[in-house]
Write an enzyme that holds these catalytic residues in place. Structure first.
Site, short mmCIF file in Angstrom:
data_model
loop_
_atom_site.label_atom_id
_atom_site.label_comp_id
_atom_site.label_asym_id
_atom_site.label_seq_id
_atom_site.Cartn_x
_atom_site.Cartn_y
_atom_site.Cartn_z
CE LYS A 104 20.73 32.86 50.12
NZ LYS A 104 21.36 34.26 49.83
CD GLU A 131 33.36 23.37 49.30
OE1 GLU A 131 32.17 23.47 49.05
OE2 GLU A 131 34.29 23.99 48.71
N GLY A 180 24.83 35.06 52.00
CA GLY A 180 25.61 34.27 53.06
C GLY A 180 26.55 35.16 53.90
NE ARG A 181 29.52 39.45 50.46
CZ ARG A 181 29.02 38.78 49.31
NH1 ARG A 181 28.60 37.50 49.14
NH2 ARG A 181 28.72 39.68 48.35
CD GLU A 231 31.77 35.60 49.13
OE1 GLU A 231 31.70 35.65 50.51
OE2 GLU A 231 31.28 34.66 48.31
CG HIS A 258 56.01 39.58 69.86
ND1 HIS A 258 57.13 39.80 70.77
CD2 HIS A 258 54.99 40.31 70.70
CE1 HIS A 258 56.76 40.50 71.84
NE2 HIS A 258 55.45 40.74 71.82
CE LYS A 299 29.51 28.16 46.00
NZ LYS A 299 28.32 28.21 46.67
C1 G6Q Z 1 28.61 34.23 51.03
C2 G6Q Z 1 28.80 33.54 49.94
C3 G6Q Z 1 29.37 31.96 50.01
C4 G6Q Z 1 28.38 30.99 50.76
C5 G6Q Z 1 28.89 29.60 50.79
C6 G6Q Z 1 28.15 28.62 51.65
O1 G6Q Z 1 28.03 35.38 50.81
O2 G6Q Z 1 27.64 33.38 49.26
O3 G6Q Z 1 30.41 32.27 51.38
O4 G6Q Z 1 27.98 31.42 52.13
O5 G6Q Z 1 29.21 29.37 49.67
O6 G6Q Z 1 26.94 28.67 50.85
P1 G6Q Z 1 25.76 27.91 51.27
O7 G6Q Z 1 25.22 28.13 52.69
O8 G6Q Z 1 24.78 27.75 50.25
O9 G6Q Z 1 26.07 26.08 51.54
#
Ligand code: G6Q
Length: 543
Positions: free
Chosen positions: A209, A215, A269-270, A355, A386, A506
């Site tokens: 996003k 990462e 994001g989620r 989250e 199990h 971060k």
């Molecule tokens: C979700 C969070 C988080 C995000 C990641 C990746 O709700 O905000 O999990 O999706 O940190 O972020 P980017 O899509 O910006 O790389």
């Protein structure tokens, strides 16, 4: 901003406290014995999902007071505000409009004079055209070969949904196409994902996003080098596309504007697996399959938006979570899919629930007065049976469960499917009703073993049965969870759509990373300083 109602100050909360005394003194055996219509009355069918809530530790009084609690805390008004496009993500001053991602073709949602559904439709169209081109072979790699393996680079919300969907929709995926995922900044993740892959047939989707996530950017560079080392600089244009809201950063990375698929800051994001972040999903299942998934999401959205509270499945599920954590002392929620194809669902839901609702202050900045979101965990059944089911059956902690099954078999091995479903149904029964000491003794168990082989029962579960596992039903299932999460957050008066706790990580790592490679050392406690020194010493041996 509308002030959040403190749920613990409502008369419904007080009534639920009294209900808890009554429920602690009864059993699911008694509740079923006293009400032959219980199972039928507490079973709901929505969008191809059958939800049996009857094995939960509730009676009519509890449900009535939970619904009162929802009314007193304004759950419906808040839901309507989300669907209208109000800025209900107050700490980030954003709208929360993942529901706009699945408005059917031709629909509209006008916010501040602008039709956001039209924006969504335009992106879906360009995703669909690109998907068609890749799948038909009109879009090929630099050597002229078809692109058959998708590598999705992304983390958190830009990873968990696409990964979960790729596994869940295995049977809807076109033959010859597959996906791999790189999320962790651990180089082993990239090494494993790229191992055995041919760059000439690989399409890389960089999903971020912000397009600044450490990462993802690190992995995007690793994979770009892997591509260009094998195929030359020209490979980027044919083998790499981006999904992002940050066109500038995408361009700076070297990906053409025409190879970028956008979305908007009103999609968290989620909550983004049904946005362009789902490009890898669309490539696997096709644009029609993706449209079916959106239709499943939308069917659940309409139910959530319009069904009366007492029949509203996401609201009821959300209220049950509040009941268990607020009144019966539960700390966690176990999600056990009896389907290997749904194996990534617990990880997906961990992020969605924890989250969103792992918050300690209300949306107006006051400390919350009750425990908020549960710790979510789970594994596919029957694997869990199990190992940790021991604790679920005979341990001292209350762990409410979601047990999820798929009626139609997901393989050609129908006898295995019978066994799988038998395990699911039998577990729910045993957890709820147990085996009393008398029953165990009557079965001939030697008296010195009776105590150990007695099962107290009264362990609550919700049984969710999908008719089949299709793009449509997966969409409906995910939307069900999105909205039950919403319901909990609305009752607690928290902002379920920010994630400041994740943002901290971060910033922290960036500062320490400098120190590990020899940069200036900040003041640290003795333990942290020792860990940094130990790593620096180790690094000197291989750097
Ligand atoms: C979700 C969070 C988080 C995000 C990641 C990746 O709700 O905000 O999990 O999706 O940190 O972020 P980017 O899509 O910006 O790389």
């Amino acid at each position: 901003m509308d002030p959040a109602v403190d749920p613990t100050t409502t008369s419904a909360w007080a009534a639920l406290g009294a209900d808890a005394e009554r429920i602690r003194a009864t059993t699911l055996r008694a509740l079923f014995a006293n009400d032959p219509g219980r199972a039928e009355a507490m079973t709901y069918e929505v969008a191809g999902i059958c939800a049996d809530l009857s094995k939960n530790l509730v009676d009519d009084g509890v449900i009535e007071h939970l619904l009162d609690l929802a009314r007193a805390t304004g759950v419906e008004a808040r839901r309507d505000a989300m669907f209208r496009g109000d800025r209900i993500n107050t700490s980030e001053d954003r709208r929360v409009l993942h529901i706009a991602l699945r408005i059917p073709p031709g629909g509209s949602l006008v916010v501040d004079g602008h039709d956001v559904a039209a924006d969504v439709a335009a992106v879906l169209e360009s995703m669909g055209d690109f998907t068609d081109a890749v799948r038909s072979g009109a879009w090929r790699g630099v050597t002229g070969e078809r692109l058959t393996t998708i590598v999705n680079i992304g983390i958190g919300g830009s990873f968990l949904g696409p990964k979960m969907a790729a596994e869940a929709l295995r049977r809807s995926t076109a033959a010859g196409l597959s996906a791999r995922f790189i999320a962790n900044v651990d180089g082993a993740d990239a090494e494993r994902a790229l191992s055995g892959l041919d760059p000439a047939t690989t399409l890389v989707v960089v999903s971020s996003k912000t397009f600044t996530t450490l990462e993802t950017m690190a992995n995007a560079h690793v994979v770009r080098d892997w591509l260009t080392d094998a195929l030359g600089e020209g490979a980027v244009a044919r083998h790499m596309v981006a999904v992002s809201t940050n066109a500038e950063a995408v361009a700076a990375f070297g990906i053409d504007a025409g190879s970028m698929f956008g979305f908007w800051d009103f999609v968290g994001g989620r909550y983004s697996m049904d946005s362009a972040i789902g490009l890898s999903t669309m490539l696997l299942i096709g644009r029609e399959g993706f449209a079916d998934m959106l239709a499943g999401f939308h069917a659940m959205d309409r139910h959530f938006a319009t069904a009366p509270l007492e029949e509203n499945l996401p609201i009821l599920l959300g209220l049950l979570r509040i009941w268990y954590s607020g009144f019966l002392g539960a700390q966690s929620l176990g999600v056990m899919p009896y389907s290997s194809d749904l194996g990534e669902l617990p990880a997906y839901l961990q992020q969605l629930e924890m989250e969103s609702n792992g918050k300690g202050v209300t949306r107006d900045g006051r400390p919350v007065s009750a425990d908020t979101g549960p710790i979510v965990w789970g594994e596919p059944g029957t694997d869990g049976q199990h190992s940790f089911y021991q604790l679920l059956h005979q341990g001292t902690r209350l762990v409410p469960l979601d047990l999820i099954g798929v009626l139609a078999p997901l393989s050609e091995h129908h006898a295995s499917h019978d066994q799988l479903m038998a395990n699911l149904i039998a577990q729910a029964e045993a957890l709820a009703f147990g085996r009393s000491a008398e029953e165990v003794a009557a079965a001939g168990v030697p008296s010195h073993q009776v105590a150990f082989r007695t099962f107290p029962g009264n362990r609550p579960s919700t049984l969710l049965l999908l008719d089949e596992l299709t793009p449509f039903s997966l969409g409906a299932l995910v939307a069900l969870y999105e909205h039950e999460v919403f319901t909990q957050g609305a009752v607690w008066g928290i902002d379920s759509f920010d994630q400041w706790g994740v943002e901290l990580g971060k910033a922290l790592a960036t500062a320490v990373a400098d120190e590990l490679v020899g940069g200036p050392r900040g003041p640290h406690d003795a333990s942290t300083a020792a860990a940094i020194a130990r790593y620096r010493a180790a690094r000197a041996r291989w750097a």
